[in-house]
Design an enzyme around this catalytic site. Structure first.
Site, PDB file in Angstrom:
ATOM      1  N   GLN A 165      65.985  11.719  25.716  1.00  0.00           N
ATOM      2  CA  GLN A 165      65.042  11.478  26.820  1.00  0.00           C
ATOM      3  C   GLN A 165      64.367  12.766  27.326  1.00  0.00           C
ATOM      4  OE1 GLN A 165      66.684   9.709  30.392  1.00  0.00           O
ATOM      5  NE2 GLN A 165      64.897   8.398  30.599  1.00  0.00           N
ATOM      6  N   GLY A 212      65.432  27.405  18.819  1.00  0.00           N
ATOM      7  CA  GLY A 212      65.397  28.803  18.362  1.00  0.00           C
ATOM      8  C   GLY A 212      64.156  29.102  17.548  1.00  0.00           C
ATOM      9  N   GLU A 248      37.943  36.011  32.232  1.00  0.00           N
ATOM     10  CA  GLU A 248      36.776  35.319  32.833  1.00  0.00           C
ATOM     11  C   GLU A 248      36.985  35.079  34.327  1.00  0.00           C
ATOM     12  OE1 GLU A 248      35.253  35.159  29.972  1.00  0.00           O
ATOM     13  OE2 GLU A 248      33.295  34.297  30.410  1.00  0.00           O
ATOM     14  N   GLU A 268      43.655  33.697  40.346  1.00  0.00           N
ATOM     15  CA  GLU A 268      43.643  33.966  41.798  1.00  0.00           C
ATOM     16  C   GLU A 268      42.186  33.977  42.279  1.00  0.00           C
ATOM     17  OE1 GLU A 268      45.409  35.962  39.589  1.00  0.00           O
ATOM     18  OE2 GLU A 268      47.266  34.894  40.019  1.00  0.00           O
TER      19      GLU A 268
HETATM   20  C1  LIG Z   1      41.959  40.120  26.115  1.00  0.00           C
HETATM   21  C2  LIG Z   1      40.962  40.302  27.219  1.00  0.00           C
HETATM   22  C3  LIG Z   1      39.611  40.187  26.951  1.00  0.00           C
HETATM   23  C4  LIG Z   1      38.671  40.431  27.950  1.00  0.00           C
HETATM   24  N1  LIG Z   1      37.332  40.379  27.656  1.00  0.00           N
HETATM   25  C5  LIG Z   1      36.438  40.789  28.584  1.00  0.00           C
HETATM   26  C6  LIG Z   1      35.053  40.919  28.258  1.00  0.00           C
HETATM   27  O1  LIG Z   1      34.608  40.599  27.149  1.00  0.00           O
HETATM   28  N2  LIG Z   1      34.206  41.411  29.200  1.00  0.00           N
HETATM   29  C7  LIG Z   1      34.635  41.789  30.433  1.00  0.00           C
HETATM   30  O2  LIG Z   1      33.833  42.233  31.227  1.00  0.00           O
HETATM   31  N3  LIG Z   1      35.939  41.660  30.779  1.00  0.00           N
HETATM   32  C8  LIG Z   1      36.846  41.191  29.890  1.00  0.00           C
HETATM   33  N4  LIG Z   1      38.180  41.090  30.216  1.00  0.00           N
HETATM   34  C9  LIG Z   1      38.613  41.562  31.535  1.00  0.00           C
HETATM   35  C10 LIG Z   1      39.040  40.465  32.484  1.00  0.00           C
HETATM   36  O3  LIG Z   1      37.940  39.710  32.890  1.00  0.00           O
HETATM   37  C11 LIG Z   1      39.750  41.176  33.644  1.00  0.00           C
HETATM   38  O4  LIG Z   1      40.983  41.658  33.157  1.00  0.00           O
HETATM   39  C12 LIG Z   1      39.959  40.295  34.834  1.00  0.00           C
HETATM   40  O5  LIG Z   1      38.729  39.973  35.436  1.00  0.00           O
HETATM   41  C13 LIG Z   1      40.861  40.954  35.893  1.00  0.00           C
HETATM   42  O6  LIG Z   1      40.457  42.254  36.184  1.00  0.00           O
HETATM   43  P1  LIG Z   1      41.554  43.436  36.194  1.00  0.00           P
HETATM   44  O7  LIG Z   1      42.280  43.350  34.907  1.00  0.00           O
HETATM   45  O8  LIG Z   1      40.884  44.684  36.530  1.00  0.00           O
HETATM   46  O9  LIG Z   1      42.559  43.038  37.343  1.00  0.00           O
HETATM   47  P2  LIG Z   1      42.432  43.372  38.946  1.00  0.00           P
HETATM   48  O10 LIG Z   1      41.068  43.031  39.407  1.00  0.00           O
HETATM   49  O11 LIG Z   1      42.898  44.772  39.116  1.00  0.00           O
HETATM   50  O12 LIG Z   1      43.468  42.371  39.522  1.00  0.00           O
HETATM   51  C14 LIG Z   1      44.894  42.595  39.499  1.00  0.00           C
HETATM   52  C15 LIG Z   1      45.588  41.406  40.165  1.00  0.00           C
HETATM   53  O13 LIG Z   1      45.160  41.291  41.539  1.00  0.00           O
HETATM   54  C16 LIG Z   1      44.606  39.992  41.764  1.00  0.00           C
HETATM   55  N5  LIG Z   1      43.482  40.091  42.696  1.00  0.00           N
HETATM   56  C17 LIG Z   1      42.492  41.027  42.702  1.00  0.00           C
HETATM   57  N6  LIG Z   1      41.628  40.770  43.701  1.00  0.00           N
HETATM   58  C18 LIG Z   1      42.068  39.647  44.305  1.00  0.00           C
HETATM   59  C19 LIG Z   1      41.606  38.863  45.399  1.00  0.00           C
HETATM   60  N7  LIG Z   1      40.467  39.150  46.065  1.00  0.00           N
HETATM   61  N8  LIG Z   1      42.323  37.762  45.760  1.00  0.00           N
HETATM   62  C20 LIG Z   1      43.445  37.426  45.089  1.00  0.00           C
HETATM   63  N9  LIG Z   1      43.948  38.134  44.060  1.00  0.00           N
HETATM   64  C21 LIG Z   1      43.264  39.213  43.669  1.00  0.00           C
HETATM   65  C22 LIG Z   1      44.150  39.533  40.387  1.00  0.00           C
HETATM   66  O14 LIG Z   1      44.043  38.119  40.336  1.00  0.00           O
HETATM   67  C23 LIG Z   1      45.263  40.063  39.507  1.00  0.00           C
HETATM   68  O15 LIG Z   1      46.365  39.206  39.602  1.00  0.00           O
HETATM   69  C24 LIG Z   1      39.118  40.768  29.257  1.00  0.00           C
HETATM   70  C25 LIG Z   1      40.489  40.831  29.536  1.00  0.00           C
HETATM   71  C26 LIG Z   1      41.408  40.615  28.536  1.00  0.00           C
HETATM   72  C27 LIG Z   1      42.868  40.719  28.853  1.00  0.00           C
END
Ligand SMILES: Cc1cc2nc3c(=O)[nH]c(=O)nc-3n(C[C@H](O)[C@H](O)[C@H](O)COP(=O)(O)OP(=O)(O)OC[C@H]3O[C@@H](n4cnc5c(N)ncnc54)[C@H](O)[C@@H]3O)c2cc1C
Length: 383
Positions: free
Chosen positions: A277, A338, A361, A365
């Site tokens: 189940q 596993g 994208e 959050e």
């Molecule tokens: C494999 C991969 C491919 C990607 N490809 C692209 C691409 O082609 N082009 C591009 O431009 N980007 C790309 N990205 C980037 C992606 O869009 C970002 O990683 C994402 O937008 C988050 O930005 P950051 O990593 O700087 O995190 P931060 O902005 O530093 O955020 C860190 C944490 O804080 C939280 N946080 C931040 N601000 C707030 C808020 N106001 N309220 C609540 N929570 C918040 C976030 O949700 C997250 O949990 C890619 C990322 C990955 C991993």
């Protein structure tokens, strides 16, 4: 919702995935090999032109069809869907906001995939707070001089065209009014400094781009007016979020399909495990949540096709579908016991690929922020 031609096209992509992608995805991903042949196959199918109508292309489809095509690709290997996601957003940006010259110059080659495009928003200092970006394009003698760096750029090495989100007026208040999009072609002053190592999403590169006094012609500005880039990109990201939701559907579906097969083949205590189940309940919940995610995504796609603003709906679809894919991938690991933890089985890959859709994208959050802002905006209480 789909036309007969669109349904047939989704079927063509499904067969491509079953015959060409499924047999090779595991090994390509394990070796982190760029899927050259599969990308060429996607070009031949017209997948790079799904957002480009006549006279520049011939394959523009509805957003709902685009979602289902993306789901099929991601069912085979999420990286393939990643290799065309940003490209479609850039094609849509040019179609919706580009000048006639920009459309004529780029759309025909984008439609065939001869020219690949990516979008560069995220910077080392942050991806969520885009208005705080530091990349600046300074107008100087009929051109822009660009300085700054972008990170996590999907297809950053192979894309020939970069839709660069940058500041053309760093002093603007509010900051978004100083943001523009430049259509930047690779050339002197732009370096792909490194490719990033990732948990999943292998095979397709994700890179850092460095701009050092790069000279970009003034007509690279998307459209005709500076300061429109933030609003343009937010509209473009509606498609991007539908695409990421669809990628999550594909990963979730692959995890469910593998689990359904395994649960009928694997036996314990003298019966196929699905008859226990607990395992049966997992499968029932996985299928139910996946269908809910698909319906939510198709609902957002339909609203998009009707011309509505769908940042809330696309955000809901991306949020729900990505969290669902993660849950389904984890349940698939449980069901495989596993072997779910073995890199010889694909479920381990689904579990590593699923988190990208939670972060990429716009993180989930940020999606919740978008959703609640729209909810309150659309249901304002008179005070
Ligand atoms: C494999 C991969 C491919 C990607 N490809 C692209 C691409 O082609 N082009 C591009 O431009 N980007 C790309 N990205 C980037 C992606 O869009 C970002 O990683 C994402 O937008 C988050 O930005 P950051 O990593 O700087 O995190 P931060 O902005 O530093 O955020 C860190 C944490 O804080 C939280 N946080 C931040 N601000 C707030 C808020 N106001 N309220 C609540 N929570 C918040 C976030 O949700 C997250 O949990 C890619 C990322 C990955 C991993």
């Amino acid at each position: 919702m789909l036309s007969r031609e669109e349904r047939e096209f989704v079927g063509v992509v499904r067969r491509f995935v079953d015959s060409e992608v499924k047999p090779v995805a595991h090994d390509l991903e394990a070796e982190d090999i760029y899927p050259e042949k599969l990308i060429e196959g996607m070009k031949e199918l017209g997948i790079y032109g799904l957002a480009v109508p006549e006279p520049w292309g011939y394959g523009k489809v509805s957003a709902a069809c685009y979602v289902l095509v993306t789901e099929e690709l991601a069912r085979g290997w999420m990286s393939l869907a990643g290799a065309m996601g940003g490209h479609t957003v850039v094609a849509k940006l040019i179609l919706d906001y580009g000048t006639q010259e920009q459309k004529d110059k780029y759309l025909p080659r984008l439609a065939t995939g001869e020219l690949r495009a990516t979008m560069a928003l995220t910077e080392p200092g942050g991806g969520s707070d885009l208005q705080a970006m530091r990349t600046v394009a300074r107008a100087e003698g009929g051109k822009y001089v660009v300085n700054g760096s972008k990170t996590w750029i999907s297809n950053g090495r192979r894309a020939g065209l970069v839709a660069l989100l940058c500041k053309t007026d760093p002093a603007a208040e509010p900051a978004h009014k100083g943001v523009s999009i430049l259509l930047v072609e690779k050339g002197e002053g732009l370096t792909v400094s490194r490719d990033l190592h990732k948990l999943g999403y292998k095979g397709v590169e994700t890179s850092e781009l460095v701009f050092e006094d790069m000279h970009v012609p003034a007509d690279a500005l998307l459209g005709t007016a500076e300061g429109q880039g933030f609003a343009q990109m937010m509209r473009g990201l509606e498609v991007g979020r539908l695409q990421v939701a669809a990628r999550a559907l594909g990963v979730g579906r692959a995890a469910l399909e593998d689990s359904l097969r395994y649960a009928q083949e694997r036996e314990s205590f003298g019966r196929p495990i699905w008859k226990h189940q607990s395992i049966g309940n997992y499968l029932a919940n996985m299928a139910t949540k996946l269908e809910a995610a698909r319906q939510l995504t198709l609902f957002a796609a339909q609203r998009y096709d009707e011309g509505d603003r769908v940042d809330m709906e696309a955000g809901m679809a991306k949020l729900f579908a990505s969290e669902t894919a993660m849950e389904i991938a984890l349940d698939a690991v449980r069901i495989h016991g596993g072997y779910g933890y073995s890199s010889e089985f694909d479920v381990e890959r689904y579990f590593r690929d699923a988190p990208l859709m939670i972060v990429g994208e716009g993180t989930n959050e940020i999606q919740r922020n978008v959703i609640v802002k729209q909810l309150v905006g659309r249901n304002r209480v008179a005070r």
